[in-house]
Design an enzyme around this catalytic site. Structure first.
Site, mmCIF file in Angstrom:
data_model
loop_
_atom_site.group_PDB
_atom_site.id
_atom_site.type_symbol
_atom_site.label_atom_id
_atom_site.label_comp_id
_atom_site.label_asym_id
_atom_site.label_seq_id
_atom_site.Cartn_x
_atom_site.Cartn_y
_atom_site.Cartn_z
ATOM 1 C CB CYS A 2 -43.894 30.401 -16.344
ATOM 2 S SG CYS A 2 -45.024 29.372 -17.267
ATOM 3 N NE ARG A 27 -40.402 30.826 -11.545
ATOM 4 C CZ ARG A 27 -40.852 30.927 -10.299
ATOM 5 N NH1 ARG A 27 -40.016 30.815 -9.293
ATOM 6 N NH2 ARG A 27 -42.123 31.128 -10.057
ATOM 7 C CD1 TRP A 75 -43.457 22.592 -16.301
ATOM 8 C CD2 TRP A 75 -45.593 23.181 -15.968
ATOM 9 N NE1 TRP A 75 -44.141 21.488 -15.875
ATOM 10 C CE2 TRP A 75 -45.448 21.812 -15.669
ATOM 11 C CE3 TRP A 75 -46.851 23.757 -15.833
ATOM 12 C CZ2 TRP A 75 -46.496 21.019 -15.231
ATOM 13 C CZ3 TRP A 75 -47.910 22.970 -15.414
ATOM 14 C CH2 TRP A 75 -47.719 21.613 -15.110
ATOM 15 C CG ASN A 101 -45.356 32.395 -13.241
ATOM 16 O OD1 ASN A 101 -45.918 31.334 -13.508
ATOM 17 N ND2 ASN A 101 -44.708 32.594 -12.110
ATOM 18 N N GLY A 102 -48.666 32.348 -14.533
ATOM 19 C CA GLY A 102 -49.933 32.222 -13.815
ATOM 20 C C GLY A 102 -51.005 31.716 -14.768
ATOM 21 C CD GLU A 478 -37.997 13.103 -0.682
ATOM 22 O OE1 GLU A 478 -39.230 13.104 -0.746
ATOM 23 O OE2 GLU A 478 -37.290 13.897 -1.317
ATOM 24 C CE LYS A 482 -36.087 14.218 -4.794
ATOM 25 N NZ LYS A 482 -36.877 14.782 -3.739
ATOM 26 C CD GLU A 485 -38.670 14.734 -7.932
ATOM 27 O OE1 GLU A 485 -39.416 15.607 -8.373
ATOM 28 O OE2 GLU A 485 -38.195 14.769 -6.796
ATOM 29 C CG HIS A 501 -51.786 -6.329 4.225
ATOM 30 N ND1 HIS A 501 -52.653 -7.192 4.864
ATOM 31 C CD2 HIS A 501 -50.851 -5.998 5.140
ATOM 32 C CE1 HIS A 501 -52.271 -7.342 6.123
ATOM 33 N NE2 HIS A 501 -51.169 -6.632 6.310
ATOM 34 C CE LYS A 600 -36.379 23.757 -6.264
ATOM 35 N NZ LYS A 600 -35.943 22.424 -5.822
#
Ligand code: M6R
Length: 605
Positions: A2, A27, A75, A101-102, A478, A482, A485, A501, A600
């Site tokens: 947010c 955000r 968000w 926000n929170g 990584e 990438k 996402e 395995h 983010k």
């Protein structure tokens, strides 16, 4: 998660608040809203979807002049993303509006109490209770009412509050979620970070947990939650607004990948002297005296941490344990005053990483943070902060900040090697390669169109297996993150030696393998694994070293990077995995800057 903005002063219009909010869209972006004071009344507009939807709904009001305004991009945590749950939230009278926000942990108890007092709730959010408590506490002084209200809140918050009876005032408060105040001539601002405010001012106060700010036009006063006034340093940050613009690129992500060479330079500047590494921030620490390093991080930062472990353990006698922060914080970690804790977080606001820092601190560990955000929470909680100096990263996917993390960690590793007496010609070569990295990076970035051509061939595959050994495994992890996402393609990362395995059972002509296969000390081992994949009819994209011609026999497609020291392949290969994921997402028509379900900075656990 947010983003919040707020403006108070004479010359603002609705459009100014909306444009500022757009800078924080990274955000969270499932819904957005604005509340502003005009003609002594609060007007509220909210829309599910991106900020452009809100802007379109406001098209007849964008030119309206306002005395104060707050806005929010969400968000969702509590309550589905819809118009009703979007912020701002108002009280029963419609005179008070709040952005938050929170997470308010005791919102259920507070809601029950307020409902008992006759308050009517409209949304499923935790935030709405804040508006109603302020209403309950209000006796004519909005600042006092906010102060009393926040004393009742458990959990994390950054809030902005406007009241129609106080048209030139915003009250803001922070505990656990970031909030910055911008100070101008005759006006003031709040925002979750500095980027939306850079067009108006370069002077900022980074609020501390427990701070409450009273903004009346250009007059800003800060108080502690107990009501005591406090002086906070006003910091001047001479960044230009353009750092948060696309600069001609289609997406922020592409721009930020292309900024790799400058990112490398910025991360190294001032940290290499007379042929050795000396990170000035570490001057207070005796690195020769450390027996163990404990690293906590999440996501991409965790992959950077793994690089550090491989590097330091290969070249020194220091043990490095790396743990995903969301696990570390709930275990009984073996950390004490002889352990140095390294917390890696580009945002400096990741909830799990911050909690891990607090736990390690309680256990007696010294904390060194590696972060990109000046004034972020981690910089306040750590004993020492090493800044990545990458400038704002707007794309949700970490790209240039991953490059900066690897760079800072390589420097830190090299300093440890020197300080502990392991320095040799090999380390001089690694440092020389690092110094040349911006130029090598430029070279790799120039293959963006070739990488796109490869991506075109694979865009319709639904699964990818990323494999690598040693430092190659870090790149594989990584790369897979990438890809999944931003292009929503299932991607797994395995150490190449682990394939047989179990995971090799997945492979067939529909399950391509992305093989990280530089010409390093483990190349022949990785090559055997590639042959095993080929024998299962899997198509192979390999990422190797220029001049290794046999890769074209082993693979369907080859992408190459210049030869570097084994340890630095994760750096020089970073643009390949990032650009591959970027082009896949773009070819699929997705917005790589705002992948679904993500935000983010992950300020909730
Ligand atoms: O801000 P941080 O470095 O603490 O963030 C950690 C992760 O949330 C972050 O790296 C995330 O995995 C990104 N989406 C990766 O691109």
């Amino acid at each position: 998660m947010c983003g919040i903005v707020g403006v108070v002063g004479d010359d603002f219009k609705v459009s100014d608040v909306v444009e500022s909010l757009k800078r924080l869209e990274y955000r969270g972006y499932d819904s957005a809203g604005i509340a502003y004071v005009k003609d002594g009344k609060i007007k509220v507009f909210k829309s599910v979807g991106r900020i452009d939807v809100l802007k379109e709904n406001l098209r007849d009001r964008l030119e309206d002049e306002i005395s104060a305004g707050i806005a929010h991009t969400r968000w969702a945590t509590h309550g589905a993303p819809n118009d009703t749950n979007a912020h701002p939230h108002t009280d029963c009278t419609g005179k008070i509006a709040v952005v938050h926000n929170g997470i308010i942990e005791n919102f259920r108890e507070l809601k029950a109490l307020l409902e008992g007092l006759g308050h009517k709730f409209r949304s499923d959010t935790d935030t709405e209770v804040i508006a109603h408590i302020i209403e309950e506490e209000y006796t004519g002084d909005v600042f006092e009412a906010v102060m009393k209200a926040i004393r009742k809140l458990d959990g994390a918050y950054a809030i902005g509050v406007v009241h129609s009876d106080h048209p030139d005032v915003i009250v803001a408060a922070r505990k656990g979620s970031p909030l910055v105040v911008g100070i101008g001539d005759g006006f003031s601002l709040i925002a979750s970070d500095i980027t939306p405010m850079l067009r108006y001012t370069k002077n900022f106060i980074f609020l501390e947990d427990g701070d409450v700010a009273l903004l009346e036009d250009g007059n800003v006063r800060i108080f502690r939650i107990d009501g005591k006034a406090i002086d906070r340093e006003v910091r001047r940050i001479d960044l230009s607004e353009s750092v948060a613009e696309k600069g001609g690129y289609k997406h922020f992500m592409l721009k930020e990948i292309m900024e790799g060479p400058q990112t490398l330079v910025s991360a190294m500047t001032g940290r290499i002297k007379e042929g050795f590494v000396r990170i000035p921030e570490l001057d207070e620490i005796d690195l020769s005296n450390i027996s163990r390093i404990n690293v906590v991080a999440c996501g991409t930062s965790y992959h950077a941490a793994m690089f550090f472990k491989y590097f330091v353990e290969q070249h020194t006698d220091v043990d490095v344990s790396v743990e995903v922060a969301s696990e570390f914080r709930y275990r009984r970690p073996h950390v004490d005053d002889k352990t140095l804790t390294l917390a890696i977080s580009q945002s400096g606001e990741t909830a799990d990483t911050l909690e891990s820092v607090r736990l390690a601190k309680r256990l007696g560990s010294n904390i060194v943070a590696i972060t990109n955000v000046v004034g972020s929470t981690i910089t306040r909680e750590a004993d020492i902060s090493i800044m990545m100096n990458s400038g704002p990263e707007i794309g949700v996917a970490a790209t240039k900040t991953y490059v900066a993390q690897l760079t800072v960690l390589a420097l830190l590793g090299l300093q440890l090697i020197k300080d502990r007496g392991f320095w040799s010609g090999r380390h001089k070569r690694i440092l020389d390669n690092l110094i040349r990295m911006p130029e090598l990076f430029e070279n790799v970035l120039s293959f963006s169109n070739d990488i796109r051509s490869v991506a075109k061939k694979y865009v319709n595959f639904g699964h990818f297996m990323y494999i690598g050994r040693g430092y190659g495994y870090i790149t594989a992890m990584e790369g897979a993150l990438k890809l999944k996402e931003i292009s929503y393609i299932h991607a797994e990362a395995y150490p190449a030696g682990e394939l047989k395995h179990g995971p090799i059972a997945l492979l067939d002509e529909n399950f391509p393998v992305f093989a990280i296969s530089p010409s390093d000390s483990l190349y022949l081992k990785t090559k055997s694994n590639m042959i095993e994949c080929k024998a299962r009819n899997a198509r192979i994209i390999s990422v190797g070293t220029f001049g290794n011609d046999e890769l074209s026999d082993l693979s369907d497609d080859v992408l190459s990077v210049p030869r570097v020291a084994d340890e630095l392949y994760p750096l020089v290969m970073a643009p390949i995995i990032q650009l591959f994921a970027y082009h896949m997402a773009d070819l699929k028509g997705y917005d790589p800057d705002k992948p679904r379900n993500l935000a983010k900075s992950v300020t909730v656990e």
